[in-house]
Design a protein around this motif. Structure first.
Motif, PDB file in Angstrom:
ATOM      1  N   ARG A   1     -14.197  15.233  -0.504  1.00 29.66           N
ATOM      2  CA  ARG A   1     -13.597  16.452   0.054  1.00 29.66           C
ATOM      3  C   ARG A   1     -14.317  17.689  -0.475  1.00 29.66           C
ATOM      4  NH1 ARG A   1      -8.921  18.575   1.742  1.00 29.66           N
ATOM      5  NH2 ARG A   1      -8.468  16.445   2.391  1.00 29.66           N
TER       6      ARG A   1
ATOM      7  N   GLY B   1       1.517   8.705  -6.944  1.00 27.04           N
ATOM      8  CA  GLY B   1       0.981   8.538  -5.595  1.00 27.04           C
ATOM      9  C   GLY B   1       0.051   7.348  -5.448  1.00 27.04           C
ATOM     10  N   ASP B   2       0.002   6.505  -6.465  1.00 33.19           N
ATOM     11  CA  ASP B   2      -1.058   5.517  -6.471  1.00 33.19           C
ATOM     12  C   ASP B   2      -0.679   4.190  -5.810  1.00 33.19           C
ATOM     13  OD1 ASP B   2      -3.088   3.749  -7.066  1.00 33.19           O
ATOM     14  OD2 ASP B   2      -3.561   4.787  -8.914  1.00 33.19           O
ATOM     15  N   PRO B   3      -1.305   3.901  -4.689  1.00 37.08           N
ATOM     16  CA  PRO B   3      -0.957   2.680  -3.974  1.00 37.08           C
ATOM     17  C   PRO B   3      -1.359   1.414  -4.720  1.00 37.08           C
ATOM     18  CG  PRO B   3      -2.789   3.788  -2.894  1.00 37.08           C
ATOM     19  CD  PRO B   3      -2.337   4.675  -4.005  1.00 37.08           C
TER      20      PRO B   3
ATOM     21  N   SER C   1       5.456   3.625  -5.554  1.00 36.15           N
ATOM     22  CA  SER C   1       4.907   3.967  -6.863  1.00 36.15           C
ATOM     23  C   SER C   1       5.655   5.168  -7.395  1.00 36.15           C
ATOM     24  CB  SER C   1       3.427   4.334  -6.749  1.00 36.15           C
ATOM     25  OG  SER C   1       2.684   3.253  -6.272  1.00 36.15           O
TER      26      SER C   1
ATOM     27  N   GLY D   1       0.792  -1.218   0.000  1.00 40.55           N
ATOM     28  CA  GLY D   1       0.000   0.000   0.000  1.00 40.55           C
ATOM     29  C   GLY D   1       0.826   1.269   0.000  1.00 40.55           C
TER      30      GLY D   1
ATOM     31  N   ALA E   1     -12.419  10.077  -2.864  1.00 40.74           N
ATOM     32  CA  ALA E   1     -11.998  10.933  -1.755  1.00 40.74           C
ATOM     33  C   ALA E   1     -11.938  12.392  -2.194  1.00 40.74           C
ATOM     34  CB  ALA E   1     -10.644  10.483  -1.225  1.00 40.74           C
ATOM     35  N   GLY E   2     -11.455  12.620  -3.392  1.00 37.92           N
ATOM     36  CA  GLY E   2     -11.393  13.982  -3.912  1.00 37.92           C
ATOM     37  C   GLY E   2     -12.786  14.581  -4.009  1.00 37.92           C
TER      38      GLY E   2
ATOM     39  N   VAL F   1      -9.074   7.436  -4.792  1.00 40.80           N
ATOM     40  CA  VAL F   1      -8.555   8.798  -4.905  1.00 40.80           C
ATOM     41  C   VAL F   1      -9.645   9.708  -5.466  1.00 40.80           C
ATOM     42  CG1 VAL F   1      -6.847  10.253  -6.046  1.00 40.80           C
ATOM     43  CG2 VAL F   1      -6.184   8.013  -5.165  1.00 40.80           C
TER      44      VAL F   1
ATOM     45  N   TYR G   1      -5.862  13.602   3.233  1.00 45.31           N
ATOM     46  CA  TYR G   1      -7.114  12.916   3.499  1.00 45.31           C
ATOM     47  C   TYR G   1      -7.402  12.746   4.970  1.00 45.31           C
ATOM     48  CZ  TYR G   1      -7.057  11.924  -1.444  1.00 45.31           C
ATOM     49  OH  TYR G   1      -7.037  12.050  -2.799  1.00 45.31           O
ATOM     50  N   VAL G   2      -6.360  12.627   5.761  1.00 45.78           N
ATOM     51  CA  VAL G   2      -6.609  12.396   7.175  1.00 45.78           C
ATOM     52  C   VAL G   2      -7.184  13.640   7.821  1.00 45.78           C
ATOM     53  CG1 VAL G   2      -4.861  10.609   7.413  1.00 45.78           C
ATOM     54  CG2 VAL G   2      -4.238  12.995   7.776  1.00 45.78           C
TER      55      VAL G   2
ATOM     56  N   PRO H   1      -5.250   2.234   1.399  1.00 46.57           N
ATOM     57  CA  PRO H   1      -5.032   2.696   2.767  1.00 46.57           C
ATOM     58  C   PRO H   1      -5.751   4.011   3.069  1.00 46.57           C
ATOM     59  CG  PRO H   1      -2.961   1.999   1.805  1.00 46.57           C
ATOM     60  CD  PRO H   1      -3.989   1.905   0.728  1.00 46.57           C
ATOM     61  N   LEU H   2      -5.852   4.854   2.075  1.00 47.20           N
ATOM     62  CA  LEU H   2      -6.426   6.160   2.362  1.00 47.20           C
ATOM     63  C   LEU H   2      -7.872   6.087   2.845  1.00 47.20           C
ATOM     64  CD1 LEU H   2      -8.509   7.731   0.176  1.00 47.20           C
ATOM     65  CD2 LEU H   2      -6.506   7.592  -1.250  1.00 47.20           C
TER      66      LEU H   2
ATOM     67  N   ARG I   1      -9.150   4.480   5.141  1.00 53.51           N
ATOM     68  CA  ARG I   1      -9.240   4.527   6.598  1.00 53.51           C
ATOM     69  C   ARG I   1      -8.829   5.883   7.138  1.00 53.51           C
ATOM     70  NH1 ARG I   1      -6.890  -0.352   5.658  1.00 53.51           N
ATOM     71  NH2 ARG I   1      -4.865   0.480   6.214  1.00 53.51           N
ATOM     72  N   TYR I   2      -8.178   6.659   6.308  1.00 50.48           N
ATOM     73  CA  TYR I   2      -7.677   7.939   6.798  1.00 50.48           C
ATOM     74  C   TYR I   2      -8.628   9.093   6.564  1.00 50.48           C
ATOM     75  CZ  TYR I   2      -3.314   5.460   7.292  1.00 50.48           C
ATOM     76  OH  TYR I   2      -2.360   4.575   7.653  1.00 50.48           O
ATOM     77  N   VAL I   3      -9.409   8.992   5.499  1.00 51.97           N
ATOM     78  CA  VAL I   3     -10.292  10.117   5.216  1.00 51.97           C
ATOM     79  C   VAL I   3     -11.399  10.192   6.254  1.00 51.97           C
ATOM     80  CG1 VAL I   3      -9.820  10.188   2.754  1.00 51.97           C
ATOM     81  CG2 VAL I   3     -11.648   8.736   3.613  1.00 51.97           C
ATOM     82  N   GLU I   4     -12.008  11.322   6.320  1.00 52.02           N
ATOM     83  CA  GLU I   4     -13.032  11.552   7.325  1.00 52.02           C
ATOM     84  C   GLU I   4     -14.288  12.051   6.636  1.00 52.02           C
ATOM     85  OE1 GLU I   4     -12.987  12.183  11.840  1.00 52.02           O
ATOM     86  OE2 GLU I   4     -11.540  11.346  10.440  1.00 52.02           O
TER      87      GLU I   4
ATOM     88  N   ARG J   1      -4.353   8.579  14.553  1.00 57.67           N
ATOM     89  CA  ARG J   1      -5.648   7.920  14.698  1.00 57.67           C
ATOM     90  C   ARG J   1      -5.812   7.367  16.112  1.00 57.67           C
ATOM     91  NH1 ARG J   1      -9.335   5.036  11.974  1.00 57.67           N
ATOM     92  NH2 ARG J   1      -8.644   6.290  10.220  1.00 57.67           N
TER      93      ARG J   1
ATOM     94  N   PRO K   1       2.585   4.378  -1.196  1.00 60.72           N
ATOM     95  CA  PRO K   1       2.678   5.258  -2.355  1.00 60.72           C
ATOM     96  C   PRO K   1       4.102   5.726  -2.644  1.00 60.72           C
ATOM     97  CG  PRO K   1       1.653   6.406  -0.515  1.00 60.72           C
ATOM     98  CD  PRO K   1       1.854   4.980  -0.088  1.00 60.72           C
TER      99      PRO K   1
ATOM    100  N   PRO L   1      -0.145  11.299  -0.534  1.00 61.70           N
ATOM    101  CA  PRO L   1      -1.525  11.740  -0.739  1.00 61.70           C
ATOM    102  C   PRO L   1      -2.367  11.652   0.530  1.00 61.70           C
ATOM    103  CG  PRO L   1      -0.855  10.289  -2.515  1.00 61.70           C
ATOM    104  CD  PRO L   1       0.266  10.308  -1.529  1.00 61.70           C
TER     105      PRO L   1
ATOM    106  N   GLU M   1      -7.046  13.777  -7.461  1.00 60.70           N
ATOM    107  CA  GLU M   1      -7.940  14.376  -6.506  1.00 60.70           C
ATOM    108  C   GLU M   1      -8.546  15.654  -7.072  1.00 60.70           C
ATOM    109  OE1 GLU M   1      -7.189  16.082  -2.069  1.00 60.70           O
ATOM    110  OE2 GLU M   1      -5.539  15.542  -3.388  1.00 60.70           O
TER     111      GLU M   1
END
Lengths: 337, 337
Positions: B261, B77-79, A82, A77, B257-258, B254, A287-288, B283-284, B286-289, A261, A79, A283, B228
């Motif tokens: 946002r 940036g792409d996981p 990449s 996972g 999420a974009g 991505v 997002y967090v 992974p992101l 779980r990070y975004v809100e 978190r 980035p 990235p 994004e």
DNA sequence: TTGTAAGCGTTATCAC
DNA sequence: GTGATAACGCTTACAA
């Protein structure tokens, strides 16, 4: 179509096979007339030389090897890779090189990879990332004169070609910034302890503390694997202390985010009660919640320098760069600190 | 060390060079005594055969090529790609293959890559990702009998070997889930319009709408680049409609999420007023809100199947799998939907 | 069972 | 200028 080789072209163009080779190599001493004849046939049949034969003959494969010291799962996972891979390919292709990527998780497979890529002459040179601080294989590559460039750090500094983020400087920057904004109990969550990145950033962290007259507290330094989960564990450990830290520097964004978190789960307010800074400006920082302040390592530059240096080495040119190149980082401020 | 070849070993072991080769190839009809002598010297000197010579002789490079149709920036940036590459390497190494990664952004460079890897016989086979729906080069690979496997979709279904997420099913699943949880104006943000993923998921989306008796509204379908920023633009477009959508399916995390946002910037409440679903379970999520509900595509399985099939093809075995393999996806519920 | 030799498709060094 | 010819390091008939 399978049987396309220079001898075929030669037959059709009515010249010798050697002439075909000369034309293709752009040898100037060939008659314009023959050159045209040969090129016409080459064009028409879409002939392209066999890379394998060229490799054997020229002792060059035009392949660069990238060896990553992580398990596939850890790589998955991330980035960072990449970006790294993309940037290397980009530079390599300009010089007509291709990229061969391998992972070396265990010590056993590390050896295998090195043998496999190097001794077999499968690649012309190697880019190594995240090596252990003292790596026997590096000594060996070095003593055998095999072209390679390290992304990361190595001692002594001028022993080998290496390109690195200014890890010490970056951690110093992060730490000092936190101090400047009023933090006093600053924790550091490293990656695996053997890694040079982990050590270098720790060093920058310590220097900044010292420069600002804040005593170093070893209890504020913990280590984690490159995973959110492991980072959460490390954070739990930090939070069990009293007083708890009021700032955390994570070795990378994933670690910092995982720690953040966990802090949120504990009901801490960010950044009021505790601040967070990560590395890589990946990235996920955006997002967090709150968005993560991060030290941006300049991956394209890093990869570019490494690639250019390696190719110069392979081609026997002296790289027009110092043995150890440092790529500066910059602080990208967001909400978490 | 440079001059290590079979003839050297042969000299030292007092046998012919051919015998060395036989021993190394495990040829059973060699005298135990000579075998030991040869192996002793091989061990002692650490001889490893030259891959370039083997490649030329055996017409096999033991290299797989991965061609990614994205610019380095888009890759960066792409996981998804880290995961894909890691998984391919993992499988390939089990069969003693290595991986060569290339990117093909423009049509020009695409051609170059294909020529470079295929015609030059630099690699034994190709894994293609994210190809355009109708790709001339695929036809050519196919007609020339070159071993390759597509990750993604291609028509007609049994023309070539391909491995794919169940994109149609996955989008159907996402859409149906949204409908089931009360959404009625469901938007779809695709990636670039030419991509098969974009189309397939659109198809699944449409089918689900139809199955649930919800009319298809083309204004709810927009396209974005894999960024994004571009996703935010697409979202703005969607939000300008009245009534605005009450759910959005993004082609990947991505993009989702974009878009999410952007919706937050508009002051919309998620998931109350508008729900979001992405793809990849990266992974992101779980990070975004709020954390992003996502359709998990099973990358290790995908990569594994593709790699195994390709190697079977290369080695002339008939892959024990249908031409078109579908890897099921699953919905990972989080807060956003 | 082992050695000799041909050949994989190039490039480069010779003579002509 | 151009055409034979000898490598590059290996695998594999074929001979012994």
């Amino acid at each position: 179509m399978a049987e396309l080789k220079q001898s075929e072209i030669a037959k059709l163009a009515g010249v010798s096979q050697a002439t075909v080779s000369r034309v293709l190599k752009g040898n100037p001493q060939v008659n314009e007339e023959m050159r045209r004849r040969v090129l016409a046939v080459v064009q028409e049949l879409g002939y392209v030389p066999d890379a394998r034969a060229q490799s054997l003959r020229s002792q060059r494969t035009h392949l660069l090897g990238l060896v990553v010291h992580r398990s596939p799962e850890a790589l998955a996972g991330d980035p960072f890779f990449s970006a790294l891979i993309a940037a290397i390919i980009d530079h390599a292709s300009k010089h007509d090189y291709h990229l061969c990527v391998d992972t070396a998780r265990t010590a056993r497979s590390q050896r295998a990879i090195y043998e496999e890529l190097l001794r077999t002459r499968r690649v012309d040179g190697l880019i190594l990332v995240e090596s252990e601080t003292r790596d026997r294989r590096i000594e060996r590559l070095s003593s055998e004169g095999f072209p390679f460039v390290l992304i990361g750090r190595y001692e002594p500094e001028d022993a080998i070609y290496s390109v690195d983020n200014d890890n010490i400087g970056a951690a110093y920057m992060a730490t000092e910034y936190l101090i400047r904004t009023g933090r006093r109990r600053i924790a550091y969550i490293g990656g695996p302890a053997g890694l040079t990145v982990t050590r270098d950033r720790l060093q920058g962290y310590k220097s900044a503390l010292e420069a600002c007259g804040i005593p170093y507290d070893p209890r504020l330094v913990v280590f984690a694997e490159f995973s959110e989960r492991s980072a959460a564990g490390a954070m739990t450990e930090l939070l069990s202390q009293s007083p708890p830290p009021d700032a955390v520097i994570g070795l990378d964004d994933v670690i910092a985010a995982g720690a953040m978190r966990e802090a949120k789960r504990y009901g801490l307010h960010i950044p009021e009660e505790i601040a967070f800074i990560g590395f890589n400006d990946s990235p996920l920082c955006r997002y967090v919640e709150p968005s993560l302040t991060s030290i941006a390592v300049d991956i394209p530059t890093l990869a570019g320098r490494a690639t250019e240096t390696l190719i110069a080495l392979i081609e026997g040119r002296t790289p027009d760069a110092p043995k150890r190149q440092i790529v500066p980082a910059r602080l990208v401020k967001r909400e978490s600190a």
